[in-house]
Design a protein around this motif. Structure first.
Motif, PDB file in Angstrom:
ATOM      1  N   PRO A  28     -10.895  -1.872  -6.195  1.00 18.18           N
ATOM      2  CA  PRO A  28     -10.054  -3.043  -6.485  1.00 18.18           C
ATOM      3  C   PRO A  28      -8.995  -3.135  -5.394  1.00 18.18           C
ATOM      4  N   ARG A  29      -8.716  -4.321  -4.906  1.00 23.47           N
ATOM      5  CA  ARG A  29      -7.709  -4.421  -3.839  1.00 23.47           C
ATOM      6  C   ARG A  29      -6.322  -4.498  -4.477  1.00 23.47           C
ATOM      7  N   THR A  30      -5.929  -3.358  -5.059  1.00 17.68           N
ATOM      8  CA  THR A  30      -4.632  -3.254  -5.737  1.00 17.68           C
ATOM      9  C   THR A  30      -3.781  -2.218  -5.015  1.00 17.68           C
ATOM     10  N   ARG A  31      -2.473  -2.233  -5.325  1.00 19.01           N
ATOM     11  CA  ARG A  31      -1.585  -1.239  -4.706  1.00 19.01           C
ATOM     12  C   ARG A  31      -1.897   0.158  -5.217  1.00 19.01           C
ATOM     13  N   GLU A  32      -2.353   0.247  -6.471  1.00 21.08           N
ATOM     14  CA  GLU A  32      -2.743   1.546  -7.012  1.00 21.08           C
ATOM     15  C   GLU A  32      -3.916   2.128  -6.206  1.00 21.08           C
ATOM     16  N   ALA A  33      -4.873   1.273  -5.821  1.00 14.92           N
ATOM     17  CA  ALA A  33      -6.016   1.747  -5.033  1.00 14.92           C
ATOM     18  C   ALA A  33      -5.578   2.120  -3.620  1.00 14.92           C
ATOM     19  N   VAL A  34      -4.651   1.340  -3.054  1.00 14.35           N
ATOM     20  CA  VAL A  34      -4.110   1.697  -1.733  1.00 14.35           C
ATOM     21  C   VAL A  34      -3.493   3.088  -1.792  1.00 14.35           C
ATOM     22  N   ASP A  35      -2.707   3.345  -2.854  1.00 12.60           N
ATOM     23  CA  ASP A  35      -2.066   4.658  -3.000  1.00 12.60           C
ATOM     24  C   ASP A  35      -3.117   5.769  -3.070  1.00 12.60           C
ATOM     25  N   ALA A  36      -4.212   5.520  -3.800  1.00 12.12           N
ATOM     26  CA  ALA A  36      -5.254   6.538  -3.947  1.00 12.12           C
ATOM     27  C   ALA A  36      -5.887   6.843  -2.592  1.00 12.12           C
ATOM     28  N   VAL A  37      -6.207   5.800  -1.828  1.00 12.49           N
ATOM     29  CA  VAL A  37      -6.822   5.992  -0.512  1.00 12.49           C
ATOM     30  C   VAL A  37      -5.851   6.733   0.410  1.00 12.49           C
TER      31      VAL A  37
ATOM     32  N   GLU B  19      -2.637  -2.576   5.192  1.00 10.02           N
ATOM     33  CA  GLU B  19      -1.693  -1.672   4.529  1.00 10.02           C
ATOM     34  C   GLU B  19      -2.202  -0.226   4.576  1.00 10.02           C
ATOM     35  N   ILE B  20      -3.509  -0.051   4.345  1.00 12.61           N
ATOM     36  CA  ILE B  20      -4.071   1.307   4.396  1.00 12.61           C
ATOM     37  C   ILE B  20      -3.943   1.889   5.809  1.00 12.61           C
ATOM     38  N   LEU B  21      -4.264   1.087   6.816  1.00 15.33           N
ATOM     39  CA  LEU B  21      -4.188   1.576   8.198  1.00 15.33           C
ATOM     40  C   LEU B  21      -2.747   1.904   8.573  1.00 15.33           C
ATOM     41  N   ASP B  22      -1.808   1.030   8.177  1.00 14.06           N
ATOM     42  CA  ASP B  22      -0.400   1.254   8.516  1.00 14.06           C
ATOM     43  C   ASP B  22       0.119   2.541   7.889  1.00 14.06           C
ATOM     44  N   ARG B  23      -0.245   2.754   6.620  1.00 17.72           N
ATOM     45  CA  ARG B  23       0.325   3.909   5.904  1.00 17.72           C
ATOM     46  C   ARG B  23      -0.351   5.221   6.271  1.00 17.72           C
ATOM     47  N   THR B  24      -1.590   5.171   6.774  1.00 23.32           N
ATOM     48  CA  THR B  24      -2.300   6.415   7.104  1.00 23.32           C
ATOM     49  C   THR B  24      -2.265   6.728   8.593  1.00 23.32           C
ATOM     50  N   GLY B  25      -2.020   5.708   9.405  1.00 18.72           N
ATOM     51  CA  GLY B  25      -2.113   5.901  10.846  1.00 18.72           C
ATOM     52  C   GLY B  25      -3.541   6.059  11.319  1.00 18.72           C
TER      53      GLY B  25
END
Lengths: 180, 271
Positions: free
Chosen positions: B110-119, B158-164
């Motif tokens: 799901p393209r949710t913030r919770e899923a972003v956090d998990a990734v 968002e995933i790329l920014d937060r993980t580098g």
């Protein structure tokens, strides 16, 4: 999981109570996987037709992967292989391609529907490995002898040999002797 | 991935001979879970030893799973990168199991913030073990979740920014998702951070049930090659890799696909 009576100390999770999403990410992922591969009902909100398309595509892909590990089992079914596999695998989560093929071959053998080439392939595997149907197969240490149709399979010290003996009747697979 | 790797191909045992005979080849990819702890298959080791970059591509980590990624899988993934002397490693933005049940396939999040956090949490766990950069690949999804909070570009960025992490952009997935959702693939290309691309996947597919399937067992359609050209015109990726996973065509047909990718991206042919 919907709102209401949370303990005071537990911080509110903004995702749990949002309309349209029942449960945590983990619960929702588990519900989707169960619907996709284990026959559970589809969680609300998903496009049932598209999830059905994904389910079929997945079974098709699994049939190809199992065929790579069980080429004679698959070849014995010819153009019906994908349908035979999909009928068995629908609603049954994968245990990995080797075990999926093994479980299917045993079931077909029990029903008397295992083609001869698949029976030989199964006999060779049963001679070389112990598989309890629940955990990963383990290599046998003691010699074994198997007969299927007119083939005799012998395993000694991990080496498996098969002989075709014309005139041997029946397509039964002998039961396994107790292992080590 | 440094510029100049050009066009590569996914190494599979079935086409090992074909791959070994490509004279201009500078990089390949191998399924990370297929690399034994004792070292890569002889054919792959030979490629590595002659200077071809070998990138392990994970398919079973389940980075998007709500539960932490399994430590044993992370160790195996990191060890594969070391055994291969890899310049980077890659995995998917997806989950493959949940509640103890294997899906047998890459499933969309799901393209949710919770899923972003998990990734983000799982990527950090992998990056802690991995000695090389990680590239993340968005998948082709046949269906979407009902309650997306972010669109695809926002979710990925968002995933790329937060993980580098780097982006492994599968241009065939961009095509498949756009076609199946009725959106414009160029829109997504215009909104993704193309300068973050580590490399690009190119693959074939086919339509059935009204859906375009990213099969990896069919020819690469012209529309996908056109997207390679569109992407390269915006920001040419450092490397592009053909993925083929079965129903292998005659060598001449595979060579023609590699040449077509080279022509569309402006890299030299490797055949």
């Amino acid at each position: 999981m919907t709102g209401g009576t949370r303990p005071e100390a537990e911080p509110l999770d903004p995702y749990v109570d949002r309309p349209g999403s029942a449960g945590t990410l983990g619960e929702r992922q588990a519900a989707l996987v169960a619907a996709l591969v284990a026959g559970a009902p589809l969680p609300p909100g998903f496009d049932a037709r598209l999830v059905g398309v994904a389910r079929s595509a997945l079974l098709h892909k699994r049939s190809g992967e199992v065929a790579r590990h069980w080429p004679l089992l698959a070849a014995g079914h010819g153009r019906h292989w994908t349908a035979v596999f999909a009928a068995w695998a629908a609603g049954r989560p994968t245990s990995g391609s080797i075990r999926d093929g093994w479980d299917l071959a045993r079931q077909l053998a029990a029903e008397g529907r295992l083609p001869a080439s698949g029976a030989e392939e199964l006999a060779v595997r049963e001679a070389g490995w112990r598989y309890d149907g629940r955990t990963a197969p383990r290599r046998r240490r003691l010699p074994t002898l198997r007969r299927t149709g007119n083939a005799v399979v012998v395993q000694v010290a991990g080496r498996v040999r098969m002989w075709i003996v014309p005139g041997l009747p029946g397509a039964k697979i002998d039961s396994a002797p107790p292992g080590p | 991935m440094e510029s100049g790797y050009g066009v590569g191909i996914g190494w599979r045992p079935e086409i090992a001979g074909f791959v070994a005979d490509l004279p201009g080849l500078r990089f390949v990819e191998v399924i990370a879970e297929s690399v034994p702890a004792t070292g890569p298959a002889p054919g792959l080791a030979e490629l590595r030893d002659r200077g071809v970059a070998v990138v392990p591509h994970g398919v079973r980590l389940s980075l998007g799973g709500a539960e932490p990624v399994e430590p044993a899988r992370v160790r195996q993934f990191a060890r594969a990168a070391e055994l291969l002397d890899a310049p980077l490693a890659s995995e998917h933005i997806a989950f493959v199991r949940a509640g103890g049940v294997e899906a047998g396939h890459l499933l969309p999040l799901p393209r949710t913030r919770e899923a972003v956090d998990a990734v983000v949490g799982n990527v950090a766990r992998v990056q802690a073990e991995l000695s090389v950069p990680l590239a993340l690949e968005p998948i082709a999804a046949i269906f979407d979740w009902p309650d997306d909070e972010l669109d695809e570009a926002e979710f990925l960025t968002e995933i790329l920014d937060r993980t580098g992490a780097l982006l492994l952009l599968d241009i065939a997935n961009v095509y498949a998702n756009a076609r199946n959702r009725g959106t414009d693939p160029l829109d997504l290309l215009d909104r993704l951070p193309l300068e973050r691309i580590g490399y690009v996947h190119v693959a074939g597919g086919s339509a059935s049930d009204g859906i375009y399937h990213d099969t990896h067992t069919d020819p690469v359609p012209q529309e996908v090659l056109d997207l390679v050209a569109e992407l390269s015109a915006r920001h040419r990726p450092p490397a592009l890799l053909l993925e083929r996973d079965g129903h292998y065509p005659p060598a001449a047909a595979l060579r023609a696909e590699l040449d077509a990718i080279a022509a569309a991206s402006g890299y030299p042919t490797v055949t």
